[in-house]
Design a protein around this motif. Sequence first.
Motif, PDB file in Angstrom:
ATOM      1  N   THR A 184      21.140  -2.106  34.529  1.00  0.00           N
ATOM      2  CA  THR A 184      22.368  -1.325  34.412  1.00  0.00           C
ATOM      3  C   THR A 184      23.361  -2.037  33.504  1.00  0.00           C
ATOM      4  OG1 THR A 184      22.099  -0.295  36.580  1.00  0.00           O
ATOM      5  CG2 THR A 184      24.334  -0.414  35.683  1.00  0.00           C
ATOM      6  N   ALA A 185      23.790  -1.340  32.456  1.00  0.00           N
ATOM      7  CA  ALA A 185      24.683  -1.939  31.463  1.00  0.00           C
ATOM      8  C   ALA A 185      25.055  -0.886  30.429  1.00  0.00           C
ATOM      9  CB  ALA A 185      24.009  -3.118  30.769  1.00  0.00           C
ATOM     10  N   VAL A 186      26.019  -1.240  29.615  1.00  0.00           N
ATOM     11  CA  VAL A 186      26.277  -0.469  28.400  1.00  0.00           C
ATOM     12  C   VAL A 186      25.414  -1.075  27.294  1.00  0.00           C
ATOM     13  CG1 VAL A 186      27.979   0.257  26.703  1.00  0.00           C
ATOM     14  CG2 VAL A 186      28.621   0.083  29.120  1.00  0.00           C
ATOM     15  N   TYR A 187      24.650  -0.247  26.631  1.00  0.00           N
ATOM     16  CA  TYR A 187      23.738  -0.691  25.577  1.00  0.00           C
ATOM     17  C   TYR A 187      24.338  -0.362  24.211  1.00  0.00           C
ATOM     18  CZ  TYR A 187      20.123  -1.727  28.986  1.00  0.00           C
ATOM     19  OH  TYR A 187      19.411  -2.288  30.029  1.00  0.00           O
ATOM     20  N   TYR A 188      24.302  -1.360  23.329  1.00  0.00           N
ATOM     21  CA  TYR A 188      24.880  -1.238  21.997  1.00  0.00           C
ATOM     22  C   TYR A 188      23.820  -1.483  20.927  1.00  0.00           C
ATOM     23  CZ  TYR A 188      29.308  -2.045  24.471  1.00  0.00           C
ATOM     24  OH  TYR A 188      30.375  -1.974  25.323  1.00  0.00           O
ATOM     25  N   CYS A 189      23.854  -0.719  19.877  1.00  0.00           N
ATOM     26  CA  CYS A 189      23.028  -1.046  18.721  1.00  0.00           C
ATOM     27  C   CYS A 189      23.865  -1.833  17.715  1.00  0.00           C
ATOM     28  CB  CYS A 189      22.401   0.186  18.088  1.00  0.00           C
ATOM     29  SG  CYS A 189      23.537   1.493  17.622  1.00  0.00           S
ATOM     30  N   HIS A 190      23.180  -2.661  16.954  1.00  0.00           N
ATOM     31  CA  HIS A 190      23.839  -3.605  16.058  1.00  0.00           C
ATOM     32  C   HIS A 190      23.003  -3.748  14.801  1.00  0.00           C
ATOM     33  CE1 HIS A 190      24.440  -8.002  14.850  1.00  0.00           C
ATOM     34  NE2 HIS A 190      25.636  -7.450  14.665  1.00  0.00           N
ATOM     35  N   ALA A 191      23.666  -3.731  13.663  1.00  0.00           N
ATOM     36  CA  ALA A 191      22.998  -3.898  12.372  1.00  0.00           C
ATOM     37  C   ALA A 191      23.537  -5.160  11.699  1.00  0.00           C
ATOM     38  CB  ALA A 191      23.247  -2.680  11.486  1.00  0.00           C
ATOM     39  N   ARG A 192      22.660  -5.947  11.113  1.00  0.00           N
ATOM     40  CA  ARG A 192      23.118  -7.174  10.443  1.00  0.00           C
ATOM     41  C   ARG A 192      22.385  -7.367   9.120  1.00  0.00           C
ATOM     42  NH1 ARG A 192      19.080 -10.778  12.349  1.00  0.00           N
ATOM     43  NH2 ARG A 192      18.065  -9.869  14.174  1.00  0.00           N
ATOM     44  N   TRP A 193      23.170  -7.766   8.132  1.00  0.00           N
ATOM     45  CA  TRP A 193      22.641  -8.025   6.779  1.00  0.00           C
ATOM     46  C   TRP A 193      23.479  -9.120   6.181  1.00  0.00           C
ATOM     47  CZ3 TRP A 193      24.148  -4.867   1.941  1.00  0.00           C
ATOM     48  CH2 TRP A 193      23.435  -5.330   0.835  1.00  0.00           C
ATOM     49  N   GLY A 194      22.943 -10.304   6.075  1.00  0.00           N
ATOM     50  CA  GLY A 194      23.714 -11.443   5.600  1.00  0.00           C
ATOM     51  C   GLY A 194      24.893 -11.679   6.531  1.00  0.00           C
ATOM     52  N   THR A 195      26.084 -11.635   6.010  1.00  0.00           N
ATOM     53  CA  THR A 195      27.289 -11.849   6.809  1.00  0.00           C
ATOM     54  C   THR A 195      27.885 -10.543   7.332  1.00  0.00           C
ATOM     55  OG1 THR A 195      28.676 -11.791   4.843  1.00  0.00           O
ATOM     56  CG2 THR A 195      27.866 -13.951   5.545  1.00  0.00           C
ATOM     57  N   VAL A 196      27.215  -9.449   7.063  1.00  0.00           N
ATOM     58  CA  VAL A 196      27.720  -8.147   7.482  1.00  0.00           C
ATOM     59  C   VAL A 196      27.191  -7.802   8.868  1.00  0.00           C
ATOM     60  CG1 VAL A 196      27.780  -5.677   6.974  1.00  0.00           C
ATOM     61  CG2 VAL A 196      27.855  -7.349   5.104  1.00  0.00           C
ATOM     62  N   ASP A 197      28.100  -7.439   9.767  1.00  0.00           N
ATOM     63  CA  ASP A 197      27.739  -7.002  11.115  1.00  0.00           C
ATOM     64  C   ASP A 197      28.343  -5.629  11.364  1.00  0.00           C
ATOM     65  OD1 ASP A 197      27.942 -10.255  11.713  1.00  0.00           O
ATOM     66  OD2 ASP A 197      26.409  -9.181  12.861  1.00  0.00           O
ATOM     67  N   VAL A 198      27.527  -4.725  11.856  1.00  0.00           N
ATOM     68  CA  VAL A 198      28.000  -3.382  12.190  1.00  0.00           C
ATOM     69  C   VAL A 198      27.609  -3.088  13.637  1.00  0.00           C
ATOM     70  CG1 VAL A 198      27.985  -0.945  11.577  1.00  0.00           C
ATOM     71  CG2 VAL A 198      27.620  -2.674   9.799  1.00  0.00           C
ATOM     72  N   TRP A 199      28.588  -2.680  14.426  1.00  0.00           N
ATOM     73  CA  TRP A 199      28.347  -2.348  15.830  1.00  0.00           C
ATOM     74  C   TRP A 199      28.551  -0.859  16.048  1.00  0.00           C
ATOM     75  CZ3 TRP A 199      26.517  -5.627  19.491  1.00  0.00           C
ATOM     76  CH2 TRP A 199      26.567  -6.996  19.222  1.00  0.00           C
ATOM     77  N   GLY A 200      27.725  -0.306  16.910  1.00  0.00           N
ATOM     78  CA  GLY A 200      27.920   1.073  17.334  1.00  0.00           C
ATOM     79  C   GLY A 200      28.670   1.112  18.652  1.00  0.00           C
ATOM     80  N   GLN A 201      29.059   2.319  19.045  1.00  0.00           N
ATOM     81  CA  GLN A 201      29.633   2.455  20.380  1.00  0.00           C
ATOM     82  C   GLN A 201      28.499   2.385  21.373  1.00  0.00           C
ATOM     83  OE1 GLN A 201      28.290   5.025  19.127  1.00  0.00           O
ATOM     84  NE2 GLN A 201      27.612   6.191  20.878  1.00  0.00           N
ATOM     85  N   GLY A 202      28.778   2.077  22.594  1.00  0.00           N
ATOM     86  CA  GLY A 202      27.715   1.900  23.563  1.00  0.00           C
ATOM     87  C   GLY A 202      27.296   3.186  24.236  1.00  0.00           C
ATOM     88  N   THR A 203      26.146   3.101  24.879  1.00  0.00           N
ATOM     89  CA  THR A 203      25.681   4.184  25.738  1.00  0.00           C
ATOM     90  C   THR A 203      25.352   3.574  27.095  1.00  0.00           C
ATOM     91  OG1 THR A 203      24.129   6.043  25.934  1.00  0.00           O
ATOM     92  CG2 THR A 203      23.263   4.019  24.966  1.00  0.00           C
ATOM     93  N   LEU A 204      25.837   4.217  28.153  1.00  0.00           N
ATOM     94  CA  LEU A 204      25.724   3.648  29.491  1.00  0.00           C
ATOM     95  C   LEU A 204      24.384   4.005  30.121  1.00  0.00           C
ATOM     96  CD1 LEU A 204      26.968   2.218  31.971  1.00  0.00           C
ATOM     97  CD2 LEU A 204      27.960   4.432  32.607  1.00  0.00           C
ATOM     98  N   VAL A 205      23.722   2.980  30.623  1.00  0.00           N
ATOM     99  CA  VAL A 205      22.491   3.143  31.396  1.00  0.00           C
ATOM    100  C   VAL A 205      22.758   2.667  32.811  1.00  0.00           C
ATOM    101  CG1 VAL A 205      20.109   2.365  31.675  1.00  0.00           C
ATOM    102  CG2 VAL A 205      20.992   2.872  29.397  1.00  0.00           C
ATOM    103  N   THR A 206      22.516   3.554  33.769  1.00  0.00           N
ATOM    104  CA  THR A 206      22.696   3.216  35.181  1.00  0.00           C
ATOM    105  C   THR A 206      21.378   3.409  35.903  1.00  0.00           C
ATOM    106  OG1 THR A 206      25.001   3.954  35.104  1.00  0.00           O
ATOM    107  CG2 THR A 206      24.003   3.684  37.277  1.00  0.00           C
ATOM    108  N   VAL A 207      20.898   2.336  36.516  1.00  0.00           N
ATOM    109  CA  VAL A 207      19.641   2.384  37.266  1.00  0.00           C
ATOM    110  C   VAL A 207      19.980   2.260  38.742  1.00  0.00           C
ATOM    111  CG1 VAL A 207      17.332   1.431  37.559  1.00  0.00           C
ATOM    112  CG2 VAL A 207      18.480   1.284  35.323  1.00  0.00           C
ATOM    113  N   SER A 208      19.789   3.347  39.461  1.00  0.00           N
ATOM    114  CA  SER A 208      20.186   3.371  40.860  1.00  0.00           C
ATOM    115  C   SER A 208      19.438   4.464  41.596  1.00  0.00           C
ATOM    116  CB  SER A 208      21.691   3.607  40.967  1.00  0.00           C
ATOM    117  OG  SER A 208      22.092   3.741  42.321  1.00  0.00           O
ATOM    118  N   SER A 209      19.184   4.222  42.865  1.00  0.00           N
ATOM    119  CA  SER A 209      18.547   5.245  43.685  1.00  0.00           C
ATOM    120  C   SER A 209      19.610   6.050  44.429  1.00  0.00           C
ATOM    121  CB  SER A 209      17.577   4.589  44.671  1.00  0.00           C
ATOM    122  OG  SER A 209      18.234   3.608  45.441  1.00  0.00           O
TER     123      SER A 209
END
Length: 117
Positions: free
Chosen positions: A92-117
């Motif tokens: 369970t967490a917020v999952y983020y995608c990330h792109a990197r190229w040399g010194t360039v970093d790009v972050w996306g907004q997160g998507t929430l994953v909840t694992v629960s019964s």
Amino acid sequence: QLQASGGGLVQPGGSLRLSCETSGIIFTKYDMDWYRQAPGKQRELVASVGKGIRIEGRIKYGDSVKGRFTISRDNAGNTLYLQMNKLEPEDTAVYYCHARWGTVDVWGQGTLVTVSS
């Protein structure tokens, strides 16, 4: 821009597939990652996949997800994926995608994953 989607509520043992659609970047130039951040915890690296067509040897996973999660990329569709199987409450967490190229970093907004019964 990076647009993550696919999160939601799932029972323990279930599966989800996250997607990260990219725009405005040359996707094949970037190494791509999935990170996650659980409440009260630091952001941690989940999986990485290298750039280029041939990715053998360029895929890495965090110890906690090895054997359960699979990262992949569609270079033609400029999209990153994370297939998550055998999900556990600890995933369970917020999952983020990330792109990197040399010194360039790009972050996306997160998507929430909840694992629960």
